[in-house]
Design a protein around this motif. Sequence first.
Motif, PDB file in Angstrom:
ATOM      1  N   VAL A 109      -0.067   8.640   4.771  1.00 29.25           N
ATOM      2  CA  VAL A 109      -1.430   8.566   5.312  1.00 29.25           C
ATOM      3  C   VAL A 109      -1.942   9.970   5.559  1.00 29.25           C
ATOM      4  O   VAL A 109      -1.226  10.815   6.105  1.00 29.25           O
ATOM      5  CB  VAL A 109      -1.472   7.781   6.645  1.00 29.25           C
ATOM      6  N   ILE A 110      -3.170  10.221   5.162  1.00 23.15           N
ATOM      7  CA  ILE A 110      -3.838  11.459   5.541  1.00 23.15           C
ATOM      8  C   ILE A 110      -5.126  11.067   6.238  1.00 23.15           C
ATOM      9  O   ILE A 110      -5.822  10.146   5.812  1.00 23.15           O
ATOM     10  CB  ILE A 110      -4.084  12.405   4.342  1.00 23.15           C
ATOM     11  N   PHE A 111      -5.390  11.704   7.378  1.00 21.79           N
ATOM     12  CA  PHE A 111      -6.611  11.398   8.100  1.00 21.79           C
ATOM     13  C   PHE A 111      -7.173  12.646   8.750  1.00 21.79           C
ATOM     14  O   PHE A 111      -6.463  13.623   8.981  1.00 21.79           O
ATOM     15  CB  PHE A 111      -6.397  10.288   9.137  1.00 21.79           C
ATOM     16  N   GLU A 112      -8.460  12.572   9.000  1.00 21.56           N
ATOM     17  CA  GLU A 112      -9.176  13.670   9.639  1.00 21.56           C
ATOM     18  C   GLU A 112      -9.432  13.275  11.084  1.00 21.56           C
ATOM     19  O   GLU A 112      -9.807  12.134  11.359  1.00 21.56           O
ATOM     20  CB  GLU A 112     -10.495  13.890   8.903  1.00 21.56           C
ATOM     21  N   VAL A 155       0.865  -1.179   0.000  1.00 24.13           N
ATOM     22  CA  VAL A 155       0.000   0.000   0.000  1.00 24.13           C
ATOM     23  C   VAL A 155       0.903   1.231   0.000  1.00 24.13           C
ATOM     24  O   VAL A 155       1.830   1.321   0.796  1.00 24.13           O
ATOM     25  CB  VAL A 155      -0.921   0.007   1.243  1.00 24.13           C
ATOM     26  N   ASP A 156       0.623   2.193  -0.894  1.00 24.54           N
ATOM     27  CA  ASP A 156       1.436   3.406  -0.979  1.00 24.54           C
ATOM     28  C   ASP A 156       0.782   4.629  -0.344  1.00 24.54           C
ATOM     29  O   ASP A 156       1.473   5.562   0.043  1.00 24.54           O
ATOM     30  CB  ASP A 156       1.753   3.736  -2.440  1.00 24.54           C
ATOM     31  N   PHE A 157      -0.543   4.628  -0.261  1.00 29.38           N
ATOM     32  CA  PHE A 157      -1.273   5.797   0.235  1.00 29.38           C
ATOM     33  C   PHE A 157      -2.572   5.344   0.897  1.00 29.38           C
ATOM     34  O   PHE A 157      -3.261   4.472   0.368  1.00 29.38           O
ATOM     35  CB  PHE A 157      -1.584   6.750  -0.926  1.00 29.38           C
ATOM     36  N   ILE A 158      -2.872   5.927   2.049  1.00 30.99           N
ATOM     37  CA  ILE A 158      -4.146   5.663   2.737  1.00 30.99           C
ATOM     38  C   ILE A 158      -4.761   7.004   3.086  1.00 30.99           C
ATOM     39  O   ILE A 158      -4.105   7.870   3.670  1.00 30.99           O
ATOM     40  CB  ILE A 158      -3.949   4.845   4.032  1.00 30.99           C
ATOM     41  N   LYS A 159      -6.038   7.178   2.758  1.00 31.23           N
ATOM     42  CA  LYS A 159      -6.802   8.364   3.149  1.00 31.23           C
ATOM     43  C   LYS A 159      -7.947   7.879   4.017  1.00 31.23           C
ATOM     44  O   LYS A 159      -8.716   7.017   3.614  1.00 31.23           O
ATOM     45  CB  LYS A 159      -7.333   9.088   1.914  1.00 31.23           C
ATOM     46  N   ILE A 160      -8.030   8.404   5.237  1.00 33.87           N
ATOM     47  CA  ILE A 160      -9.049   7.958   6.182  1.00 33.87           C
ATOM     48  C   ILE A 160      -9.943   9.130   6.551  1.00 33.87           C
ATOM     49  O   ILE A 160      -9.460  10.187   6.945  1.00 33.87           O
ATOM     50  CB  ILE A 160      -8.408   7.384   7.464  1.00 33.87           C
ATOM     51  N   ASP A 161     -11.236   8.925   6.420  1.00 36.18           N
ATOM     52  CA  ASP A 161     -12.243   9.880   6.894  1.00 36.18           C
ATOM     53  C   ASP A 161     -13.375   9.026   7.436  1.00 36.18           C
ATOM     54  O   ASP A 161     -14.295   8.665   6.728  1.00 36.18           O
ATOM     55  CB  ASP A 161     -12.722  10.788   5.768  1.00 36.18           C
ATOM     56  N   ALA A 162     -13.245   8.640   8.703  1.00 36.68           N
ATOM     57  CA  ALA A 162     -14.142   7.651   9.294  1.00 36.68           C
ATOM     58  C   ALA A 162     -15.062   8.237  10.360  1.00 36.68           C
ATOM     59  O   ALA A 162     -15.497   7.537  11.268  1.00 36.68           O
ATOM     60  CB  ALA A 162     -13.327   6.498   9.867  1.00 36.68           C
ATOM     61  N   GLN A 163     -15.342   9.523  10.259  1.00 39.88           N
ATOM     62  CA  GLN A 163     -16.300  10.183  11.147  1.00 39.88           C
ATOM     63  C   GLN A 163     -16.072   9.871  12.625  1.00 39.88           C
ATOM     64  O   GLN A 163     -16.953   9.441  13.337  1.00 39.88           O
ATOM     65  CB  GLN A 163     -17.726   9.814  10.737  1.00 39.88           C
ATOM     66  N   GLY A 164     -14.844  10.097  13.078  1.00 35.55           N
ATOM     67  CA  GLY A 164     -14.510   9.909  14.481  1.00 35.55           C
ATOM     68  C   GLY A 164     -13.799   8.614  14.775  1.00 35.55           C
ATOM     69  O   GLY A 164     -13.185   8.464  15.824  1.00 35.55           O
ATOM     70  N   ALA A 165     -13.851   7.650  13.874  1.00 37.82           N
ATOM     71  CA  ALA A 165     -13.198   6.350  14.080  1.00 37.82           C
ATOM     72  C   ALA A 165     -11.845   6.285  13.368  1.00 37.82           C
ATOM     73  O   ALA A 165     -11.303   5.206  13.155  1.00 37.82           O
ATOM     74  CB  ALA A 165     -14.107   5.230  13.598  1.00 37.82           C
ATOM     75  N   ASP A 166     -11.295   7.429  13.039  1.00 38.18           N
ATOM     76  CA  ASP A 166     -10.047   7.488  12.277  1.00 38.18           C
ATOM     77  C   ASP A 166      -8.889   6.820  13.015  1.00 38.18           C
ATOM     78  O   ASP A 166      -8.086   6.120  12.415  1.00 38.18           O
ATOM     79  CB  ASP A 166      -9.701   8.943  11.946  1.00 38.18           C
TER      80      ASP A 166
END
Length: 109
Positions: free
Chosen positions: A67-70, A38-49
């Motif tokens: 990785v980018i996450f909110e 895996v080269d890139f992960i984007k996480i937007d899990a509404q609080g479960a990031d």
Amino acid sequence: SNLSDYSKIKSIGSVSFQPSVGGAVPAQRLDEVIKGRVDFIKIDAQGADIDALLGAERILRESHPIVIFEYEDDLSRRNYGRSLDEIHGFVGENGYTMTEVYPGNYLLT
């Protein structure tokens, strides 16, 4: 929303599904689902990031993707009992540096 009509939505991320009427949604760790590099992960899990990151520990260790996450403090604390402080040790242990690139949005490199 019609996903091909971008003039009516701010971004793909602003599209949402209708809430279900009760019931649980099954979840799996990313480590269980993804076996290759895996080269890139984007996480937007509404609080479960944070939980999503913890579920990708093997991927982070073996592939070291960007990785980018909110992080939404109110949702994360209220719904999952998590705080951003928990991620700092995890990030360092896995050889990452965490940078806030926009308020509430973090980049791991």
